[in-house]
Design a protein around this motif. Structure first.
Motif, PDB file in Angstrom:
ATOM      1  N   MET A   1       0.359   2.398  -0.053  1.00 11.38           N
ATOM      2  CA  MET A   1      -0.096   2.556  -1.421  1.00 11.38           C
ATOM      3  C   MET A   1      -0.479   4.005  -1.695  1.00 11.38           C
ATOM      4  SD  MET A   1      -3.042   0.616  -3.592  1.00 11.38           S
ATOM      5  CE  MET A   1      -2.106  -0.836  -3.904  1.00 11.38           C
ATOM      6  N   LEU A   4       2.483   6.036  -2.739  1.00  8.41           N
ATOM      7  CA  LEU A   4       2.878   5.763  -4.111  1.00  8.41           C
ATOM      8  C   LEU A   4       1.962   6.459  -5.100  1.00  8.41           C
ATOM      9  CD1 LEU A   4       3.758   2.005  -3.744  1.00  8.41           C
ATOM     10  CD2 LEU A   4       5.342   3.910  -4.050  1.00  8.41           C
ATOM     11  N   TYR A  35      -2.593   0.671 -11.894  1.00  2.93           N
ATOM     12  CA  TYR A  35      -1.530  -0.222 -11.447  1.00  2.93           C
ATOM     13  C   TYR A  35      -1.351  -1.361 -12.440  1.00  2.93           C
ATOM     14  CZ  TYR A  35      -1.789   2.516  -7.258  1.00  2.93           C
ATOM     15  OH  TYR A  35      -1.752   3.570  -6.397  1.00  2.93           O
ATOM     16  N   GLY A 105       6.172   2.616  -9.773  1.00  2.00           N
ATOM     17  CA  GLY A 105       5.135   2.080  -8.902  1.00  2.00           C
ATOM     18  C   GLY A 105       5.738   1.195  -7.830  1.00  2.00           C
ATOM     19  N   PRO A 106       4.886   0.471  -7.136  1.00  2.00           N
ATOM     20  CA  PRO A 106       5.371  -0.397  -6.058  1.00  2.00           C
ATOM     21  C   PRO A 106       6.256  -1.525  -6.582  1.00  2.00           C
ATOM     22  CG  PRO A 106       3.006  -0.689  -6.412  1.00  2.00           C
ATOM     23  CD  PRO A 106       3.450   0.425  -7.299  1.00  2.00           C
ATOM     24  N   ASN A 107       7.253  -1.867  -5.804  1.00  2.00           N
ATOM     25  CA  ASN A 107       8.136  -3.010  -6.089  1.00  2.00           C
ATOM     26  C   ASN A 107       8.767  -2.968  -7.470  1.00  2.00           C
ATOM     27  OD1 ASN A 107       7.478  -4.115  -3.550  1.00  2.00           O
ATOM     28  ND2 ASN A 107       5.577  -4.915  -4.420  1.00  2.00           N
TER      29      ASN A 107
END
Length: 119
Positions: A1, A4, A35, A105-107
């Protein structure tokens, strides 16, 4: 994280030959990373080339930053990054206090980054 988060703020610097210090808008202020779930990380960037980030879960990381050939690069130093993890670099772009922007961001999600006055 943490990686990111760093990728999200790489374009933070201010470009332009007229400016003496392209990161000046970050000093004494807070860079927030929000997020999709609403969790917020906070980053403090200092004029001495260091930064500290507090993640949404309360963990902290530290590192160094520099502008290199038109890119702003962040390198995590504490906790030690995984072996082989290189600095996160991105072209320096103009940002100022009050600006916000989105970043990957993530995913495949989208995160929101902003420069907020004060610490």
């Amino acid at each position: 994280m943490r990686t990111l988060m760093m990728a999200a703020v790489l374009a933070l610097g201010i470009s332009g030959a007229a400016l003496a210090d392209p990161m000046a808008s970050a000093y004494g202020n807070t860079v927030t990373i929000t997020y999709p779930n609403g969790a917020v990380a906070k980053m403090h960037i200092d004029a001495d080339g260091t930064y500290v980030t507090k993640t949404p879960d309360g963990a902290s990381s530290k590192g160094t930053w520099k502008i290199d050939g038109g890119n702003t690069c962040f390198s995590q130093t504490e906790p030690a990054p995984p072996a082989g993890m290189a600095a996160n670099c991105s072209p320096t772009a103009e940002k100022k206090v009050g600006d916000s922007w989105t970043a990957p961001g993530p995913n495949g999600s989208t995160i929101t980054v902003a420069i907020v006055a004060g610490r």
